[in-house]
Write an enzyme that holds these catalytic residues in place. Structure first.
Site, PDB file in Angstrom:
ATOM      1  N   HIS A 187     -32.274 -11.201  -5.263  1.00 27.73           N
ATOM      2  CA  HIS A 187     -33.642 -10.945  -5.704  1.00 27.73           C
ATOM      3  C   HIS A 187     -33.831  -9.467  -6.040  1.00 27.73           C
ATOM      4  O   HIS A 187     -34.470  -9.116  -7.034  1.00 27.73           O
ATOM      5  CB  HIS A 187     -34.616 -11.383  -4.601  1.00 27.73           C
ATOM      6  N   GLU A 215     -32.363  -8.636  -9.393  1.00 24.61           N
ATOM      7  CA  GLU A 215     -33.240  -9.092 -10.476  1.00 24.61           C
ATOM      8  C   GLU A 215     -34.249  -8.004 -10.848  1.00 24.61           C
ATOM      9  O   GLU A 215     -34.581  -7.820 -12.019  1.00 24.61           O
ATOM     10  CB  GLU A 215     -33.961 -10.371 -10.029  1.00 24.61           C
ATOM     11  N   HIS A 216     -34.718  -7.257  -9.850  1.00 25.76           N
ATOM     12  CA  HIS A 216     -35.638  -6.142 -10.102  1.00 25.76           C
ATOM     13  C   HIS A 216     -34.916  -4.939 -10.708  1.00 25.76           C
ATOM     14  O   HIS A 216     -35.404  -4.317 -11.654  1.00 25.76           O
ATOM     15  CB  HIS A 216     -36.309  -5.705  -8.796  1.00 25.76           C
ATOM     16  N   GLU A 270     -43.724  -8.417  -2.826  1.00 22.67           N
ATOM     17  CA  GLU A 270     -43.656  -9.844  -3.139  1.00 22.67           C
ATOM     18  C   GLU A 270     -43.518 -10.666  -1.861  1.00 22.67           C
ATOM     19  O   GLU A 270     -44.114 -11.737  -1.720  1.00 22.67           O
ATOM     20  CB  GLU A 270     -42.491 -10.124  -4.092  1.00 22.67           C
TER      21      GLU A 270
END
Length: 927
Positions: A55, A58-59, A136
């Protein structure tokens, strides 16, 4: 001639080119180009010492590239050219997507591709992006669905990736690595190099270019994506992750939302290989059925349940290479919660019936026909959504099924369906019971989301009943043949001159009808919308509540008979508006009149059973509070600005003062006595057919004309030329829905407001209460507006023209489906403005606007010349709550202003503040 084409690309091959359905003019209505890329790796591949790394990557890949090193360059480019982008990390896949105006597509594609060729992943940005990932995670923490998933994953066998903490947060990506001296940046680079390889990436692009042009661009731009040739991560050798003693238990959970829910879940062998049969879809169709003989039908008659959903969402959590989930989720009433074992018993009785009867070819073919109809006549979807779906499908299905594999049911196989059904047994089920009444009774805590829960054996007497010779229930049976499935898809010829905008084809003192034949999209579908206006609704807060209750119970009464229409792709919606009932119906025109008549019949013959009346007043009211996170400020803003509006608190007081069936039925009779009904019909109906809908309403409801016109808007208070501020706290239901959901992130929402025809500009900011107070936020808004004024003054003519052109192009975007056009036209009808060419007029006004006019307008509405209202919503202290879970409601507590707000006039009593203020006349924006 340029056609819009989908180019589907696997990074080593170009597979198929499929033109989408064209509209009647030979043009495609898609207004943007889009691309999506799916990497065959996700959170299952996270290293054990760095949870959330996939994750996090992905950023990080979006922070510039060697070719385009600007850290926020891609975002800035997209914003400048009317685009957007997003990315998601799932268990075994990560998807990136963007859209942009067609003229900028090639450059955007090149900029975007560099993130997969040579991303910078700037070392100095790590801490900031960890904060973004952590935000998030904080946003997900109050989500009951996320909390259930993490708790469920924790039940997996040790070492299975289902137990991974896929979100990542500051603890796992910053604090712990620092303690263990792990070089996160180095590991991030290594993860990208190992897993972001061309041979398990898939790409879908959509644009109006020629096919040869698109193929040339893709080969030119993406040929440099590295291919390391390493085997793709494979977890298929880790089956049955939930074959553990901890799984077949009863878990009691304390939810965030004030609702009771029962989840019954099975972990099955992976089912995706059966995509041509779709056994879980067949089973979920029957489990989730809401018609006569269904589980929910029986539960509703007992007043034990409100909703039921069953099946598999096909997300990575629900379906991956190690297992497939089948889950049944039931929202319970208070009584249903007390009888949850009986509710579970009913579910197992239905499953036993399905297993005994076996798969039914008639039902399978019905579902097959419905899905095929919807696929064949589907309206255009947003390009970014479409390419997102396709690039993932390319990872899941063979190339001949890229477009259809997730949508169609190809072949009936009773053996495959029976095999899945046979696994849905009590011995293999996990029960999860969520209720706020579990507070204080759950000593266990889930590690990452701090979910309170307890675990116990399922009561032996119930398990013995379920696993023994379980008796069938005569109230449960399979659905009858569906009479709402369309079979006639003929496009009807026009019986009157075609028009660009709706025209009034029927008009009387009891109602009128607007009509437009669709000759653009040319699909066998239609939209029917009616606004039934009554003067009695706004006469008192009690009437407003009774009207809302009437609409909710009408929806309840329709749920069973109209369910077959819904599954046949006919949609309907009932909305309790401020001044009338809105009825919206859409779908295949062949059977749409059946559904419309059903709704009007139920309104004409309205009744409310005692059981439903007991359940629905509190449920409908409290559930209406939950969806909108801005509801507290919205309610107060409108309460101040709109004259004669009833507040949420006044409505709740009316509700608790005591409502009876007699009062409801008396209101219903009063409501139907004098009405004015206004309709809009668009799509594949002739004008003669359309007039019959208005005729049916007037004949069936048998109402008299209104003695005087009923305004469909409020009059608006004229605020004084000062800054007025209203500060309040809320308890406790909205507090939970608003603060714990929306304020755990920083969110800014500027918008133009149209308050009953009076325009305004607003800025809404939601922020975590522990970080910033509302007074500081308002000062920051003022600082920004002051600096924005300076920016506006310094704006060059060229820059101004660029912004105007961009906004014009945005407004000139063609409708992607008929529903967009209908939505715009309905807004004109329901507000009785009828400016159907408003969009074109706005475009012309924009083209004539000057920079000097904009600067002058901004200055005129700033400083001492502005009428400014500030609404501050704060979280209050929780009080003692008794009674039904659904009986809670927030109370407003007025708060004084702080010294930081010197110069602002505090509003401490809304009626006292507004009673002497002048009112604007009823105002419609017609020019």
């Amino acid at each position: 001639i340029f056609f819009s084409l989908y180019l589907l690309v696997k990074m080593t091959d170009i597979y198929d080119i499929v033109p989408p359905r064209l509209d009647g003019d030979g043009k495609n209505s898609m207004h943007a180009s889009a691309a999506a890329l799916c990497v065959g790796v996700g959170s299952f591949s996270d290293p054990s010492d760095l949870p959330g790394l996939a994750h996090f990557l992905e950023h990080m890949v979006f922070l510039g590239s060697e070719k385009y090193p600007s850290e926020n360059g891609f975002d800035s480019f997209l914003k400048k050219h009317g685009g957007s982008n997003n990315a998601t990390t799932d268990c075994e896949r990560t998807i990136f997507q963007f859209d942009v105006q067609r003229k900028s597509f090639k450059e955007a594609l090149d900029r975007w591709a560099q993130f997969f060729i040579c991303p910078l992943m700037i070392r100095d940005a790590i801490d900031r992006e960890v904060e973004a990932v952590d935000s998030e995670y904080q946003l997900a923490k109050p989500s009951d669905s996320s909390r259930k998933e993490m708790l469920f994953g924790s039940l997996a066998k040790p070492g299975h990736p289902m137990g991974n903490f896929c979100w990542g947060n500051a603890q796992t990506l910053k604090q712990e690595p620092k303690k263990k001296k792990i070089n996160v940046y180095k590991r991030l680079r290594a993860f990208w190099k190992k897993h972001y390889s061309a041979h398990y990436m898939t790409l879908a692009v959509q644009s109006k270019e020629k096919l040869d042009t698109l193929e040339e661009w893709v080969r030119e731009i993406f040929s440099k994506v590295p291919n390391n040739g390493l085997p793709k991560p494979d977890f298929s050798d880790m089956p049955d992750p939930f074959e553990t003693p901890a799984f077949n238990k009863l878990y009691r959970v304390v939810p965030v939302r004030k609702v009771h829910a029962l989840n019954i879940t099975w972990a099955l062998p992976p089912q995706e290989k059966h995509y041509r049969v779709k056994p879980l879809h067949y089973i979920s169709w029957l489990i989730g059925h809401e018609g006569t003989g269904s589980i929910l039908s029986v539960l509703r008659k007992k007043c034990w349940a409100l909703t039921l959903f069953g099946g598999n969402s096909e997300s990575g959590f629900d379906q991956n290479t190690t297992y497939s989930i089948f889950s049944i989720s039931i929202t319970l009433t208070d009584e249903g919660f007390q009888n949850f074992y009986e509710v579970t018993h009913l579910v197992f009785q239905y499953l036993k019936m399905l297993q005994t009867l076996g798969p039914q070819q008639r039902i399978y073919e019905e579902i097959q026909r419905i899905e095929a109809n919807e696929f064949h006549y589907q309206e255009q979807v947003d390009p970014i959504e479409y390419v997102d779906d396709i690039c993932e499908n390319m990872q899941r299905f063979p190339k001949e099924d890229f477009l259809t594999g997730d949508q169609l049911m190809f072949e009936f196989s009773p053996e495959v369906i029976s095999a899945a059904l046979s696994l849905l047994t009590p011995e293999k089920a996990n029960l999860m019971l969520l209720s706020p009444e579990h507070e204080g009774q759950c000593p266990l805590r889930e590690k990452w989301f701090d979910t309170q829960y307890s675990v116990e054996d399922i009561q032996q007497e119930w398990m013995e009943r379920w696993t023994g010779s379980l008796e069938l229930n005569s109230d449960l049976h399979l659905p009858a043949e569906n009479k709402f499935i369309a079979t006639d898809f003929t496009l009807k010829p026009s019986d009157c001159p075609d028009t660009e905008f709706p025209v009034r084809i029927a008009d009387s003192d009891r109602g009128c009808l607007w009509y437009k034949k669709d000759n653009k999209f040319k699909i066998p579908k239609a939209y029917i919308r009616f606004h039934i206006i009554s003067p009695v609704i706004q006469q008192s807060a009690t009437n407003v509540v009774l009207f809302d209750l009437l609409v909710n119970i009408l929806g309840h009464n329709l749920a069973e008979p109209a369910y077959e229409a819904e599954v046949a792709q006919l949609g309907y919606k009932l909305a309790a508006g401020e001044h009338g009932l809105a009825i919206k119906v859409k779908g295949f025109n062949h059977k749409l009149p059946l559904l419309f008549h059903l709704i009007i019949d139920h309104l004409a013959d309205f009744s409310a059973s005692p059981n439903v009346f007991i359940v629905y007043p509190f449920v409908s009211f409290c559930f209406s509070l939950l969806p909108s996170e801005s509801l507290p400020s919205l309610d107060v803003r409108l309460l101040i600005l709109e004259h004669s509006r009833w507040s949420m608190v006044e409505k709740y007081q009316a509700l608790t003062a005591g409502l009876t069936i007699d009062k409801l039925m008396e209101f219903c009779r009063s409501f139907r006595t004098e009405l004015y009904t206004e309709g809009l019909v668009q799509g594949n109906f002739s004008s003669a057919e359309s007039v019959q809908f208005l005729q049916y309403v007037t004949d069936k409801l048998q109402f008299s004309k209104l003695p005087a016109e009923v305004p469909v808007i409020f009059r608006v208070v004229e605020l004084p030329l000062k800054h007025h501020i209203f500060i309040f706290s809320v308890l406790p239901l909205i507090s939970a829905a608003f603060f714990h959901v929306s304020l755990c992130r920083y969110h800014v929402y500027p918008t133009c407001r149209n308050t009953s025809g009076v325009l305004g500009f607003s800025v809404t900011v939601a922020t975590q209460a522990t970080k910033f107070n509302t007074e500081l936020v308002e000062l920051k808004i003022e600082e920004f507006l002051a600096s924005f004024g300076e920016t506006l003054n310094a704006l060059t003519e060229e820059a101004f023209n660029t912004q105007v052109t961009a906004l014009v192009k945005l407004k000139e975007c063609e409708d992607t489906h008929l529903g967009e056009e209908v939505h715009r036209n309905w807004a004109e009808v329901v507000t009785q403005q009828y400016v159907f060419d408003r969009l074109y007029r706005e475009i012309e006004a924009l083209k004539q606007m000057t920079r000097a006019e904009l600067v002058s307008w901004f200055q005129e509405h700033r400083g001492q010349n502005c009428r400014k209202l500030s609404v501050h919503v704060k979280e209050g202290e929780k009080g003692d709550i008794t009674g039904s879970t659904y009986g809670e409601v927030s109370k407003l507590t007025f708060l004084p202003t702080s010294p930081k707000m010197a110069g602002a006039v505090a509003i401490m009593d809304i009626p006292a503040f507004t009673k002497d203020l002048p009112l604007f006349p009823y105002h419609k924006i017609l020019e």
